[in-house]
Design an enzyme around this catalytic site. Structure first.
Site, PDB file in Angstrom:
ATOM      1  N   MET A   1      45.224 -61.054  50.561  1.00  0.00           N
ATOM      2  CA  MET A   1      44.926 -60.443  52.004  1.00  0.00           C
ATOM      3  C   MET A   1      44.982 -61.458  52.905  1.00  0.00           C
ATOM      4  SD  MET A   1      44.073 -57.740  50.571  1.00  0.00           S
ATOM      5  CE  MET A   1      43.633 -56.711  51.731  1.00  0.00           C
TER       6      MET A   1
ATOM      7  N   HIS B   1      38.530 -53.644  56.792  1.00  0.00           N
ATOM      8  CA  HIS B   1      39.058 -53.358  55.375  1.00  0.00           C
ATOM      9  C   HIS B   1      40.799 -53.126  55.407  1.00  0.00           C
ATOM     10  CE1 HIS B   1      39.271 -50.668  51.728  1.00  0.00           C
ATOM     11  NE2 HIS B   1      39.769 -51.685  51.586  1.00  0.00           N
TER      12      HIS B   1
END
Length: 714
Positions: free
Chosen positions: A328, A454
């Site tokens: 990520m 997110h």
């Protein structure tokens, strides 16, 4: 002429400059009469030697009036058919003028705008970096209905035309020239001069004033649809189309149908009429209503900041800190560096941080090889990422995003170590898919500046960013997070801080429902295939293997341990027991280890034989019930999120479900799907499912209220 200026020079060349009311020229209700008047005047013009069609707007022509098309009802179909046919007849008159007609394309020419260009004998585009040329109607569930399909087949041939009409491919002027869509690209200041010079250069050349399809002996390039060599190619295109759309998107299917008919079975003018019929049938279809509502109006609403707190000045991140250079973190670093932001990428060791930067280098290398950027541009992007092991390098960042392991204690630790390094008023973002933001922010020195971010994997490809507002998150912080999302070219939605937020909470329902079906004894391959045939990108059991059974189970157990979920209230107990047994008793982790619902080896996957333990030969269920159970669960969960305030708008829910969690494209998003399904009909179907399979399918009050009032979700 109202909204079209008309001027004739000494050489007999008429320049028509379109300047319709509003920000763009479009095929709205006023266009037809104005266009007809223009053609009438041109046909009557004495001494006419040529025509130049251009625009006074920044764009050349924006296409159809989507707001009007969205409002067209089935009982208005014949009216729309007649209207489109009248307009196409006038377009046909324009292209049959005995003088050359030039489209001087000064800006974007998409959809109806490019169809207007195709009517012209010669197309010259200005080298404007913002200009796009193409026929993107299929992306909104429509087809080019003003002659675009028919003319492009006759211009390019069947196969070369497919990417433009069946996929909606758009090109910059130089690429459009190479593809044969236009004839020339010139500097903006030379556009009208070059158009005039071309007309003067072809005086007396009858072919220059005659469209290719109207010239004697015209043949479709590459062969018509009735030629033997095209038959297998058309069959292959049809097979690939079904594989891609699963028969759920009528637009590309009807476009292929028109291409085949126009490609040799029908004469040119009959093919144009056939195209109109297909166009009208799509305008009134639920799929087009869904896609226009969400991909145009809904997306514009989201991008326009409808959910962004008002009265907060726009902002930009200058220096971004990222904690964690894993999957990520490295994806966020790439996206930020591509947007021109300086990135400090920190991991526990220098080697780990360097590996995170190497991810960006690999992506940039691919872009250079494909000609999408120069080596100098790639080097500039890469130089913006500073890999470090020490935390002090983060000092002064105006935003820090932690992208560490999804464990509260780890996130608490990095917050304690690094929050003080933020610049004055800096924003702390936690990249999490499920952990409560209010709980994470409870350890922050400045809770107002703490926000959930997110991201979706892979970050460089996934367009959505779900922004989570904790209990103490300030409006200024939300606005700054929203602006950052747009700065790195993500589409932001803002959601409330309830268990699972919106996307994780909703995607979980369709996955767990598929598992429940298998736990009830139904054939897992049947369940997986039918879930895919609802329009989902992949089958739900295959998706769970990708996500990992272990991850899903760990998240569930963590939420139970934190008191966020009560196992006694679990709506899919059989599924939870099954997943626990697969993980704990059989070590079925997911695809990453080669063992999930499927066994993975040597590039192949085979259903795990151990699932026979749950098979019940006596279990019966219809295909429709399987598909509705899997599709209705996330739809109902989306409605509950709207009811609870987790979602701030219908548009956020629709865009979030499409871009983040794989809602079928034809639905227009999970909430929009209810509108065209029919509110009363959807309530009735939910009640049937609830009676047969449990209260998780019961219609929420917000749905009953809208159905009672006859109010679509907007």
């Amino acid at each position: 002429m109202k909204e079209f200026s008309y001027s004739k020079d000494a050489a007999g060349i008429v320049t028509v400059t379109m300047d319709m009311e509003g920000p763009v020229n479009s095929m709205n209700a006023e266009f037809g009469p104005i266009f007809k008047q223009m053609v009438d005047r041109l046909e009557a013009e004495e001494g006419l030697t040529g025509v130049i069609l251009t625009s006074a707007k920044d764009t050349f022509f924006a296409g159809g009036d989507l707001k009007r098309l969205l409002a067209i009802t089935p009982d208005q179909a014949e009216m729309l058919f007649a209207e489109v046919e009248d307009m196409k007849a006038d377009m046909r008159r324009l292209e049959k003028l005995p003088v050359p007609v030039v489209a001087a394309i000064n800006g974007a020419a998409l959809g109806g705008g490019f169809e207007l260009c195709l009517v012209c004998n010669h197309r010259i585009a200005a080298s404007n970096p913002k200009t796009k040329i193409g026929l993107p109607e299929v992306t909104l569930g429509l087809l080019p209905g003003a002659g675009g399909v028919v003319r492009l087949v006759h211009l390019l041939g069947l196969e070369p035309a497919m990417p433009f009409v069946m996929e909606g491919k758009q090109l910059a002027p130089e690429a459009a020239l190479k593809a044969g869509l236009i004839h020339e690209v010139v500097a903006p200041e030379d556009l009208l001069t070059r158009a005039r010079d071309w007309i003067l250069s072809v005086q007396g050349d009858a072919d220059a004033a005659t469209q290719p399809w109207d010239q004697k002996g015209h043949r479709i390039p590459g062969g018509g649809s009735n030629s033997p060599k095209m038959a297998p190619r058309i069959a292959g295109a049809a097979a690939m189309l079904f594989q891609k759309t699963k028969g759920l998107l009528p637009a590309p299917k009807k476009i292929l149908d028109i291409m085949v008919e126009a490609g040799g079975k029908l004469d040119f003018d009959t093919a144009l009429r056939y195209e109109t019929r297909r166009f009208v049938s799509l305008v009134i279809s639920p799929e087009a209503k869904n896609m226009i509502s969400t991909f145009f109006f809904g997306l514009n609403q989201v991008k326009g900041g409808a959910s962004r707190p008002k009265d907060v000045p726009r902002s930009k991140v200058q220096r971004l800190g990222i904690l964690g250079a894993g999957m990520m973190g490295q994806g966020i670093a790439y996206s930020a560096a591509m947007a021109g932001i300086e990135v400090v990428l920190r991991d526990m060791t220098q080697d780990a941080a360097e590996r995170g930067k190497a991810y960006t280098e690999a992506l940039l290398t691919k872009r250079v090889k494909r000609g999408r950027m120069t080596e100098a541009e790639a080097a500039a992007v890469l130089a913006r990422i500073i890999p470090v092991a020490e935390t002090e390098a983060l000092r002064g960042c105006d935003m820090i995003i932690e992208a560490v392991f999804e464990k509260i204690e780890v996130k608490d630790q990095v917050l304690a170590e690094c929050e003080a390094l933020l610049g004055e008023g800096g924003v702390w973002g936690s990249n999490t898919s499920t952990l409560p933001i209010t709980r994470l922010a409870s350890k922050a020195a400045n809770r107002a500046n703490f926000v959930g971010l997110h991201f979706f994997s892979p970050v460089d490809k996934m367009p959505l960013l779900e922004i989570i507002a904790g209990q103490d998150t300030s409006d200024e912080t939300l606005a700054r997070a929203f602006d950052f999302a747009q700065q790195i070219r993500k589409t932001p939605i803002i959601v409330g801080d309830k268990t699972g937020f919106y996307t994780s909470r909703t995607i979980g329902t369709k996955i767990i429902e598929a598992v429940e079906l298998v736990a009830e004894g139904h054939d897992p391959i049947r369940v997986d295939n039918l879930s895919r045939l609802t329009g989902m990108p992949t089958g739900m059991l295959s998706l769970l293997d990708e996500v990992q059974i272990k991850l899903v189970t760990d998240i569930y157990r963590t939420q139970v341990g934190m008191g966020l979920l009560d196992p006694a209230e679990e709506q899919n107990p059989k599924a939870r027991d099954m997943l626990a047994a697969m993980l704990d008793d059989h070590d079925r982790v997911g695809r990453a280890t080669g063992k999930g619902f499927y066994d993975y080896a040597d590039g192949a996957k085979v259903i795990w034989e151990g699932l026979q333990h749950w098979r019940d030969p006596e279990a019966t269920i219809s295909d429709r019930d399987i598909q509705d159970r899997i599709l209705f669960r996330p739809v109902l969960e989306s409605l509950r999120c709207l009811e609870e305030g987790v979602l701030r708008s219908v548009a956020d829910g629709n865009i979030g479900s499409i871009m983040g969690i794989g809602a079928p494209v034809h639905t227009g998003g999970y909430i929009q799907y209810v509108n065209t399904y029919g509110l009363d009909r959807f309530v009735a179907r939910c009640e049937e499912l609830a009676a047969a399979y449990g209260p998780r399918f019961a219609p929420p009050q917000i749905l009953r209220d809208h159905a009672a009032d006859g109010r679509p979700f907007r």
